[in-house]
Design an enzyme around this catalytic site. Structure first.
Site, PDB file in Angstrom:
ATOM      1  N   ILE A 130       0.888  -0.982  -0.132  1.00 54.81           N
ATOM      2  CA  ILE A 130      -0.070  -0.061  -0.113  1.00 54.81           C
ATOM      3  C   ILE A 130       0.976   1.294  -0.159  1.00 54.81           C
ATOM      4  CG2 ILE A 130      -1.742   1.377   1.355  1.00 54.81           C
ATOM      5  CD1 ILE A 130      -3.005  -1.304   2.248  1.00 54.81           C
ATOM      6  N   GLY A 153       4.614   4.138   2.647  1.00 58.33           N
ATOM      7  CA  GLY A 153       4.172   2.896   2.021  1.00 58.33           C
ATOM      8  C   GLY A 153       4.258   1.804   3.222  1.00 58.33           C
ATOM      9  N   LYS A 154       3.527   0.698   3.039  1.00 57.89           N
ATOM     10  CA  LYS A 154       3.918  -0.413   3.798  1.00 57.89           C
ATOM     11  C   LYS A 154       3.313  -1.838   3.213  1.00 57.89           C
ATOM     12  CE  LYS A 154       5.126  -1.318   8.072  1.00 57.89           C
ATOM     13  NZ  LYS A 154       6.023  -0.409   9.134  1.00 57.89           N
ATOM     14  N   GLY A 155       3.833  -2.975   3.723  1.00 54.73           N
ATOM     15  CA  GLY A 155       3.485  -4.140   2.738  1.00 54.73           C
ATOM     16  C   GLY A 155       3.471  -5.301   3.706  1.00 54.73           C
ATOM     17  N   ASP A 168      10.786  -5.125   8.306  1.00 50.46           N
ATOM     18  CA  ASP A 168       9.679  -4.913   9.604  1.00 50.46           C
ATOM     19  C   ASP A 168       9.491  -6.016  10.413  1.00 50.46           C
ATOM     20  OD1 ASP A 168       7.925  -2.452  10.031  1.00 50.46           O
ATOM     21  OD2 ASP A 168       6.476  -4.143  10.358  1.00 50.46           O
TER      22      ASP A 168
END
Ligand code: GLU
Length: 405
Positions: free
Chosen positions: A49, A94-96, A135
């Site tokens: 995202i 962003g992040k996933g 992460d």
């Protein structure tokens, strides 16, 4: 979203910009079929995202967790937009992640999950588009597989596509401990503001992983007593201060702090009530709810994890007068080191590690001061102040760039 809307009110943000920031820019949901070692296929779900890219390419970690949802990823992507703005990096947020339990996957299966997920999100990735990093439950090895998959797909080297890489393939020294380094600076700054001495202070830690592990070392080297550490399986306490090196050896051998002989066992929930000057949550989101907030004795909380304090707990802590250094400031050392790694990859010229360390300290100190001053100016807590600093900067970028077309 609540925190965004409140900050928007505090700074008098125009509705148009708030509307832009209220939705993620791009959401990609992918299916990740993976052949298990026994021959059958499991299909995992994953997301990447981008929340906002007004200040630069999307930046943010990749996590593997069995309970991950799209909403978690979206919230974490928003937090990355603020975090990058607070340390003034030319990145958006962003992040996933993939909903999977890495502890049940072999190394070969983990590699297949990583590579297939990377392949599926390929159109989102690139040094000028989106730059993932480690992460929860991902590490330098996962980053190397991610980089290699992009490099194979595009037929070119891709060192700028991901950060937190192994040193051998373009990583930088100091990335591993950078989040802990930033948290340490926050502890020192917060103590200085309250007139508390650091040497001899008592700190309790939740989590002894990528952040909590190096943090315990850094703090004890400043004379801090690490009086309690907890993790998923239990907690240990020692009011004279835990032997951090011995604890790290125990954790490497047993996978948990529980059972450590040079401390007394503690039920996990009692970790929050251990007498201390500072408490650092460095595990998962939502760790400090209303009950934990009531139990905490610390004068300072420095959020090493992302989103560890619930909105309800925040109110209780504010009533108690606890100083909370919020995640988007406190744990920004990691993404700052990521920025330095990205710059070095693009320059193709590694910096002296001392330069990286000094620039990290400068950025974190400048960010703390900006947030402190903004909070004082507005008469609000550091979390609100931090959101206002970030929102000012992101909103300015959106205004200058305008709305396309
Ligand atoms: N996962 C880390 C964070 O939540 C680092 C992100 C990055 O370096 O891009 O801040």
């Amino acid at each position: 979203m609540e925190r965004l809307e409140e900050a928007a009110r505090l700074i008098g943000l125009e509705d148009d910009v708030l509307a832009v920031l209220s939705r993620p820019k791009r959401v990609l949901e992918v299916s990740v079929p993976v052949r298990r070692d026994d021959g059958h296929v499991d299909v995992f779900v994953g997301w990447r995202i981008h929340h906002d890219t007004a200040r630069g390419p999307a930046k943010g970690g990749l996590r593997f967790h069995p309970a991950l949802t799209k909403e978690d990823v979206a919230a974490l992507a928003i937090a990355m937009t603020w975090k990058c703005a607070i340390v003034d990096l030319p990145f958006g947020g962003g992040k996933g992640g993939v909903r999977c339990n890495p502890s049940t996957l072999s190394t070969a299966e983990l590699e297949r999950v990583t590579r297939r997920y990377t392949w599926e999100i390929l159109p989102m990735l690139g040094p000028d588009r989106d730059v993932p990093a480690p992460d929860v439950n991902t590490d330098e090895r996962v980053m190397a597989w991610l980089m290699d998959t992009v490099a194979m797909a595009r037929g070119e080297a891709a060192p700028g596509v991901v950060t937190g890489k192994p040193l051998e393939v373009g990583g930088v020294q100091g990335h591993h401990g950078a989040t802990a380094e930033g948290v340490t600076i926050m502890v020192r700054e917060a103590f200085a503001k309250l007139g508390l001495p650091v040497a001899g202070a008592r700190v309790a830690l939740q989590g002894f992983g990528k952040v909590g592990g190096p943090l315990a070392y850094l703090l004890s080297s400043l004379g801090v007593r690490i009086v309690a550490v907890g993790d998923l399986m239990g907690a240990v306490t020692n009011s004279a201060g835990l032997d951090v090196a011995a604890l790290a050896t125990h954790v490497r051998a047993n996978g948990t702090v529980a059972g450590f002989a040079l401390g007394d066992p503690l039920p996990s929930e009692e970790l929050f009530a251990v007498p201390c000057e500072a408490f650092v949550p460095a595990a998962l989101a939502g760790a400090i709810g209303a009950d934990q907030a009531r139990a905490l004795t610390a004068q300072v909380i420095v959020e090493g994890a992302n989103g560890p304090t619930t909105v309800e707990a925040d109110e209780i802590l504010a009533e108690k007068g606890t100083l909370v250094v919020p995640d988007i400031l406190a744990n920004a050392g990691g993404v700052t080191a990521s920025y330095f790694e990205w710059v070095q990859a693009r320059e193709g010229y590694p910096w002296d590690p001392a330069v990286t360390a000094e620039r990290l300290r400068d950025r974190m100190q400048a960010a703390f001061n900006a947030v402190w001053d903004r909070s004082e100016g507005l008469g609000v807590d550091l979390r609100r102040g931090a959101h206002c600093v970030a929102l000012d900067r992101v909103a300015a970028a959106i205004r200058f760039r305008g709305i396309f077309p």
